[in-house]
Write a protein that holds these residues in place. Sequence first.
Motif, PDB file in Angstrom:
ATOM      1  N   GLY A   1       0.820  -1.205   0.000  1.00  0.00           N
ATOM      2  CA  GLY A   1       0.000   0.000   0.000  1.00  0.00           C
ATOM      3  C   GLY A   1       0.853   1.253   0.000  1.00  0.00           C
TER       4      GLY A   1
ATOM      5  N   PHE B   1       2.312   1.699  -3.487  1.00  0.00           N
ATOM      6  CA  PHE B   1       1.333   2.278  -4.412  1.00  0.00           C
ATOM      7  C   PHE B   1       1.160   3.775  -4.142  1.00  0.00           C
ATOM      8  CE2 PHE B   1      -0.879  -2.054  -4.970  1.00  0.00           C
ATOM      9  CZ  PHE B   1      -0.202  -2.282  -6.153  1.00  0.00           C
TER      10      PHE B   1
ATOM     11  N   VAL C   1      -3.281   3.544 -10.867  1.00  0.00           N
ATOM     12  CA  VAL C   1      -2.973   2.977  -9.554  1.00  0.00           C
ATOM     13  C   VAL C   1      -4.185   3.107  -8.626  1.00  0.00           C
ATOM     14  CG1 VAL C   1      -1.533   3.190  -7.492  1.00  0.00           C
ATOM     15  CG2 VAL C   1      -0.490   3.344  -9.757  1.00  0.00           C
ATOM     16  N   CYS C   2      -4.811   4.289  -8.620  1.00  0.00           N
ATOM     17  CA  CYS C   2      -5.995   4.489  -7.769  1.00  0.00           C
ATOM     18  C   CYS C   2      -7.112   3.529  -8.155  1.00  0.00           C
ATOM     19  CB  CYS C   2      -6.481   5.927  -7.881  1.00  0.00           C
ATOM     20  SG  CYS C   2      -5.419   7.150  -7.087  1.00  0.00           S
TER      21      CYS C   2
ATOM     22  N   VAL D   1      -6.091  -0.232  -7.154  1.00  0.00           N
ATOM     23  CA  VAL D   1      -6.174  -0.470  -5.714  1.00  0.00           C
ATOM     24  C   VAL D   1      -7.630  -0.463  -5.265  1.00  0.00           C
ATOM     25  CG1 VAL D   1      -5.566   0.440  -3.444  1.00  0.00           C
ATOM     26  CG2 VAL D   1      -3.868   0.441  -5.280  1.00  0.00           C
ATOM     27  N   THR D   2      -8.423   0.459  -5.807  1.00  0.00           N
ATOM     28  CA  THR D   2      -9.843   0.512  -5.459  1.00  0.00           C
ATOM     29  C   THR D   2     -10.535  -0.809  -5.788  1.00  0.00           C
ATOM     30  OG1 THR D   2      -9.963   2.905  -5.818  1.00  0.00           O
ATOM     31  CG2 THR D   2     -12.034   1.677  -5.903  1.00  0.00           C
TER      32      THR D   2
ATOM     33  N   SER E   1      -9.243  -3.801  -5.947  1.00  0.00           N
ATOM     34  CA  SER E   1      -8.833  -4.854  -5.020  1.00  0.00           C
ATOM     35  C   SER E   1      -9.533  -4.704  -3.671  1.00  0.00           C
ATOM     36  CB  SER E   1      -7.314  -4.842  -4.842  1.00  0.00           C
ATOM     37  OG  SER E   1      -6.884  -3.652  -4.211  1.00  0.00           O
TER      38      SER E   1
ATOM     39  N   GLN F   1     -11.388  -0.631   4.596  1.00  0.00           N
ATOM     40  CA  GLN F   1     -11.369  -0.661   3.136  1.00  0.00           C
ATOM     41  C   GLN F   1     -12.462   0.216   2.537  1.00  0.00           C
ATOM     42  OE1 GLN F   1     -11.340  -3.367   5.304  1.00  0.00           O
ATOM     43  NE2 GLN F   1     -11.096  -5.220   4.043  1.00  0.00           N
TER      44      GLN F   1
ATOM     45  N   VAL G   1      -2.291  -3.357 -11.971  1.00  0.00           N
ATOM     46  CA  VAL G   1      -2.234  -3.049 -10.538  1.00  0.00           C
ATOM     47  C   VAL G   1      -3.182  -3.965  -9.768  1.00  0.00           C
ATOM     48  CG1 VAL G   1      -2.742  -1.291  -8.792  1.00  0.00           C
ATOM     49  CG2 VAL G   1      -1.495  -0.660 -10.864  1.00  0.00           C
ATOM     50  N   SER G   2      -4.372  -4.205 -10.316  1.00  0.00           N
ATOM     51  CA  SER G   2      -5.346  -5.071  -9.649  1.00  0.00           C
ATOM     52  C   SER G   2      -4.813  -6.492  -9.493  1.00  0.00           C
ATOM     53  CB  SER G   2      -6.653  -5.106 -10.453  1.00  0.00           C
ATOM     54  OG  SER G   2      -7.224  -3.830 -10.555  1.00  0.00           O
TER      55      SER G   2
ATOM     56  N   ALA H   1      -2.164  -6.549  -6.753  1.00  0.00           N
ATOM     57  CA  ALA H   1      -2.799  -6.448  -5.435  1.00  0.00           C
ATOM     58  C   ALA H   1      -3.554  -7.727  -5.095  1.00  0.00           C
ATOM     59  CB  ALA H   1      -3.743  -5.244  -5.406  1.00  0.00           C
TER      60      ALA H   1
ATOM     61  N   TRP I   1      -2.347  -9.328  -1.804  1.00  0.00           N
ATOM     62  CA  TRP I   1      -3.257  -9.035  -0.702  1.00  0.00           C
ATOM     63  C   TRP I   1      -4.332 -10.101  -0.494  1.00  0.00           C
ATOM     64  CZ3 TRP I   1      -4.408  -3.182  -1.980  1.00  0.00           C
ATOM     65  CH2 TRP I   1      -3.316  -2.409  -1.587  1.00  0.00           C
TER      66      TRP I   1
END
Length: 300
Positions: free
Chosen positions: A141, A144, A173-174, A177-178, A180, A199, A238-239, A242, A246
């Motif tokens: 995190g 990122f 990236v945003c 991550v969102t 995931s 989250q 990115v997903s 993650a 994660w």
Amino acid sequence: MELAQIWAVLPAVGAAASFGSAGLLQHRVSRQAPPSGPLRPRLLWDLIRIPAFRWGVLLGALGFALQATALSFGPLSLVQPILATGVLFYLGIAAAVMRQSPDWRLVGAALLTTLGISGFLVAAKPVQSGGHLHGLIWPLGVAFAGVVVLCLVVATRLAHRYRALPLAVAAAVCYGVTASLVRSLVSGVDVATLFGQWQLYAVIILGPAGFLLNQNAFQEGRVGSVAVAVITVGDPVVSIIAGAVWLGEPLASGPGPVAAQVISLLVMTSGIVLLAHRAQAVGERIRGEQGEQSDMPEVQ
């Protein structure tokens, strides 16, 4: 592919169509608003006053709801690459709106993109997990977050016409991550404990931040079409990272499958970059405005 994952494909395709339609509307009106610096909410205030943009927001919200539904049935590595097909829906809708015959170079680039996505899904063999966050949550995190901050710093130091690229990376990236975090919420948290999960609040911050950065990138100069390709490819990449770190959603391992996955992602990336550049040329030809950037899709 498991039955639950098959059910994930249908809403994922619907989300891609919604995001492609929303991107068409949003990008067409993004330059009607006065230029705004990165992450300044004033831009959204200016844009929301334009009716076409409001319809784009509604379509984007529908796409997000369908994306969340898909993620409740399937892993990130299945759902997110499918969302990249939003570029195909964009092209079809744009051609219909402008009443133009298909451009065969665009069609070829679209098929190349689809081939890359299909090849990746076949090679990766996405694995369903329980959706619980674990492992290197905070180190990744922070990494990122560092990428986003670095992109914003770079954007402030570049000439105006080159800012779209770092802004697009930050938006990707945003978005990734969102996705995931949404996956962890819809598959591992019940309604009774939803508002106690960090989250949820991270999604509330990162989702609008990515959307705002996306609109900033739409407004910028000559590399705008390349920026769209970066967002389209960067979001699923990115997903997938993650999801593997994660959520415990590993991809197929071994030299053969890994090589096939890398090659497929490169094919998908090449197809989207070709789509971006060819769409720019076609848009300029249709509008007859030399130097004007074409409308390109936004994909989450």
